[in-house]
Design an enzyme around this catalytic site. Structure first.
Site, PDB file in Angstrom:
ATOM      1  N   HIS A 386       0.801  -1.028  -0.049  1.00  0.00           N
ATOM      2  CA  HIS A 386      -0.082   0.114   0.202  1.00  0.00           C
ATOM      3  C   HIS A 386       0.865   1.320  -0.037  1.00  0.00           C
ATOM      4  O   HIS A 386       0.679   1.947  -0.987  1.00  0.00           O
ATOM      5  CB  HIS A 386      -0.956   0.025   1.159  1.00  0.00           C
ATOM      6  CG  HIS A 386      -1.862   1.092   1.210  1.00  0.00           C
ATOM      7  ND1 HIS A 386      -3.229   1.196   1.203  1.00  0.00           N
ATOM      8  CD2 HIS A 386      -1.573   2.492   1.751  1.00  0.00           C
ATOM      9  CE1 HIS A 386      -3.787   2.443   1.289  1.00  0.00           C
ATOM     10  NE2 HIS A 386      -2.768   3.013   2.023  1.00  0.00           N
ATOM     11  N   GLU A 387       1.761   1.406   0.872  1.00  0.00           N
ATOM     12  CA  GLU A 387       2.345   2.454   0.978  1.00  0.00           C
ATOM     13  C   GLU A 387       3.402   2.801  -0.159  1.00  0.00           C
ATOM     14  O   GLU A 387       3.757   3.965  -0.567  1.00  0.00           O
ATOM     15  CB  GLU A 387       3.317   2.673   2.409  1.00  0.00           C
ATOM     16  CG  GLU A 387       2.228   2.647   3.665  1.00  0.00           C
ATOM     17  CD  GLU A 387       1.452   3.751   3.601  1.00  0.00           C
ATOM     18  OE1 GLU A 387       1.886   4.833   3.101  1.00  0.00           O
ATOM     19  OE2 GLU A 387       0.278   3.544   4.445  1.00  0.00           O
ATOM     20  N   HIS A 390       1.793   4.526  -2.854  1.00  0.00           N
ATOM     21  CA  HIS A 390       1.720   6.011  -2.621  1.00  0.00           C
ATOM     22  C   HIS A 390       3.143   6.520  -3.276  1.00  0.00           C
ATOM     23  O   HIS A 390       3.269   7.648  -3.853  1.00  0.00           O
ATOM     24  CB  HIS A 390       1.774   6.309  -1.196  1.00  0.00           C
ATOM     25  CG  HIS A 390       0.231   6.163  -0.460  1.00  0.00           C
ATOM     26  ND1 HIS A 390      -0.620   6.873  -1.182  1.00  0.00           N
ATOM     27  CD2 HIS A 390      -0.049   5.499   0.378  1.00  0.00           C
ATOM     28  CE1 HIS A 390      -1.815   6.822  -0.708  1.00  0.00           C
ATOM     29  NE2 HIS A 390      -1.459   5.784   0.302  1.00  0.00           N
ATOM     30  N   HIS A 393       3.759   6.343  -6.886  1.00  0.00           N
ATOM     31  CA  HIS A 393       2.811   7.470  -7.430  1.00  0.00           C
ATOM     32  C   HIS A 393       3.599   8.649  -7.357  1.00  0.00           C
ATOM     33  O   HIS A 393       3.605   9.351  -8.473  1.00  0.00           O
ATOM     34  CB  HIS A 393       1.404   7.206  -6.826  1.00  0.00           C
ATOM     35  CG  HIS A 393       0.566   8.234  -7.276  1.00  0.00           C
ATOM     36  ND1 HIS A 393      -0.782   8.613  -6.748  1.00  0.00           N
ATOM     37  CD2 HIS A 393       0.434   9.185  -8.211  1.00  0.00           C
ATOM     38  CE1 HIS A 393      -1.519   9.259  -7.600  1.00  0.00           C
ATOM     39  NE2 HIS A 393      -0.944   9.535  -8.342  1.00  0.00           N
TER      40      HIS A 393
END
Length: 597
Positions: A386-387, A390, A393
């Site tokens: 998940h991180e 980020h 991205h």
């Protein structure tokens, strides 16, 4: 719990990639202070002509980039050990510089808006370099009704520090001051209860441990509920203050307007989830049956429904699992993952005073960073995926966009991270060695839906009603907030869940409530991510390239339009409804598997 100094540096992030030493950070602060004073002298230049406007905007970007590096470095030093007095002071200095720079920049918007639209359009046509700021200038014109006079903008900039105070008070209390004491773990040994360990305890197969951790945590918050209610009320009031002065009818409209998000998106999310609450109730009833409980309590919500020994997953193993699960995104993506794993992007383990939870952050011009509190279970593996979603991205957008457009809007912030999770769960389901493992993974995926789509929407509804409560009555109390939250908890979990009295206090421990109307975007982002990941897994022609175009977009387009690159329209209810249909299907599959056992 080890101290920061005792941590293995192999698992600590390399903040020296921003500043090699604290002394160099101080030097940069001094240079920024000088730059701020010099910038004040540019007042009046913006409206003189296109070249002057361009030069002032470039100087503004230069100062903001420097502040970003200063701010991120100081706060990440603080977050790695919130009890460190030196980094508390550095964080405070960075906050002060942020306010001072905002004050110095306060003349920029009013001067831009003093230029007539037709004149500004002519300047853009006449001076090509200014065209790099076209979208920024068009956004300024769109927001023109909410920009105040130069004097008032200066006042609001100086008030920014006061506006941040409720969050800072909560963070200091929640990360440094609060002490939950100890509980007896599964081996009847005394164990310190921390934010990170609470999550682990709540997943324990030993119900006594879960109940004791749950009651101890909320007993502690309950002792401070009036202070926490006052702090949260102050946060509601500061949001209302700024929204009112900027001529917004509500704090919700003020929060969403920055990203040009229609408020109907917020309302439709809540409506769509309300429509699908029967599926949530089916999930709760299934959880009760699978756990073989006469009563399902709130401390039974996080333990896996499928009893399957969960082996310890080392961080090195987690890295390889994540890389394998995301191979579908291409070699360039997995190469970035490896670079982050190897080159100090990640702060892995918990230590005394470390900020709880997990996040990705960074400054333009250096690689992104990830804070974890890795605990070696499957959830930690998904948190890593998940991180890093980020982080990558941010990497794509920083490398594709100039500073003015590199930062993506909050509305799309959770799409890449959740898309990573969706791709990873699909990979693991494909690799499942049998029905039991598949059931275990479906359990995990359902819990992600519960925690992200349902829970965050419940949070969003609580926020909306709390802000409305303040607007209607002028005040909020601990009792009022507890009653509101307790009622919503009953509504979202349904008749098969015992809503323990302690859960009424959950609002008091949610850090994201101090960023008003942030949490709904976890739910909308989750829905968009399910849609995009489904397209990727179906092999839709060109979707991986379109997805990377989306990742590279920064804020060069409105968030709604960025998602449309991938064929996802969040102005309709369909992405949320589709995600909820997937949830219902998996509930049905797991229920069918259970009935066969």
């Amino acid at each position: 719990m080890p101290t920061r100094e005792e941590m293995d540096q192999e698992y600590c992030w390399k903040l020296e990639d921003i500043f090699e030493t604290d002394e160099l950070w101080m030097d940069s602060c001094t240079e920024l202070e000088k730059g701020i004073e010099e910038f004040r002298e540019l007042k009046g230049e913006l409206s003189r002509g296109p070249e002057q406007m361009y030069q002032v905007l470039c100087k503004s970007d230069e100062l903001q980039k420097r502040l970003e590096s200063i701010y991120v470095y100081a706060n990440q030093k603080y977050h790695q050990d919130t009890g460190n007095q030196r980094y508390q002071e550095m964080s405070g200095k960075a906050a002060d510089l942020s306010v001072r720079l905002s004050d110095a920049l306060s003349f920029v918007e009013p001067e831009i808006l003093s230029v007539e639209d037709r004149v500004l359009e002519q300047w853009l046509a006449d001076f090509e370099p200014l065209g790099g700021y076209r979208r920024y200038l068009e956004e300024e014109m769109r927001l023109k009704p909410h920009i105040l006079s130069e004097e008032m903008e200066g006042v609001l900039a100086r008030a920014g520090e006061l506006g941040n105070s409720p969050q800072q008070i909560f963070m200091a209390f929640n990360n440094a001051d609060i002490d939950f004491g100890t509980i007896l773990d599964e081996n009847d040994e005394e164990a310190v209860l921390t934010h990170g360990r609470y999550v682990t305890f709540m997943e324990s197969r030993d119900r006594r441990v879960r109940k004791e951790a749950f009651q101890k945590l909320y007993e502690t918050y309950g002792k401070h509920k009036n202070m926490l209610a006052a702090t949260f009320a102050a946060n509601l009031k500061q949001a209302r203050f700024f929204a009112s002065l900027r001529r917004y009818p509500s704090t919700l409209e003020a929060a969403l307007d920055g990203g040009n998000i229609p408020v109907t998106v917020y309302h439709r999310l809540i409506e769509a989830v309300h429509d699908s609450l029967p599926a949530m109730y089916d999930y709760v009833a299934l959880r009760k049956r699978l756990l073989k409980l006469d009563e399902l309590h709130m401390y039974d919500v996080y333990v896996p429904m499928i009893e399957r020994p969960e082996k310890e997953i080392s961080f090195s193993e987690a890295r390889e699992i994540v890389k394998s699960g995301l191979q579908v995104l291409g070699e360039d993506y997995t190469a970035l993952l490896e670079e982050g794993f190897e080159n100090g992007w990640i702060d892995v383990y918990e230590n005394q005073g470390k900020r709880s939870g997990a996040y990705s952050w960074g400054a333009y011009g250096t690689h992104p960073y990830v804070l974890l509190n890795y605990s070696g279970n499957l959830n930690s593996v998904f948190t890593l995926a998940h991180e890093m979603g980020h982080a990558i991205h941010s990497y794509y957008s920083d490398h594709a966009q100039p500073y003015a457009y590199a930062g993506y809007r909050i509305f799309v912030a959770e799409v890449a991270s959740t898309c990573n999770e969706a791709l990873l769960i699909h990979y693991l389901l494909e690799q499942a060695s049998g029905q039991e493992e598949r059931a275990h993974l479906i359990n995990y995926f359902l819990d992600q839906f519960k925690g992200t789509l349902f829970r965050q929407t419940m949070f969003a509804e609580f926020e909306q009603k709390a802000h409305e409560m303040l607007a209607e009555s002028g005040s909020v109390s601990a009792q009022g907030l507890c009653e509101l939250y307790y009622g919503l908890n009953q509504k979202y979990f349904g008749p098969d869940m015992v809503s323990d009295p302690e859960i009424a206090l959950e609002w008091s421990r949610i850090p994201h409530f101090y960023t008003p109307f942030y949490v709904y975007q976890y739910a909308t982002g989750f829905s968009a991510a399910i849609a995009i990941s489904s397209k990727i897994l179906r092999g839709e022609p060109g979707i991986v390239e379109k997805y990377k175009e989306f990742l590279s977009g920064g804020s060069s387009r409105d968030p709604i339009d960025l998602l449309k690159i991938c064929g996802v329209d969040m102005t309709s209810k369909e992405p949320v409804a589709e995600a909820l249909r997937v949830f219902a299907e998996y509930v049905g599959e797991l229920d069918g598997m259970f009935r066969k056992f």
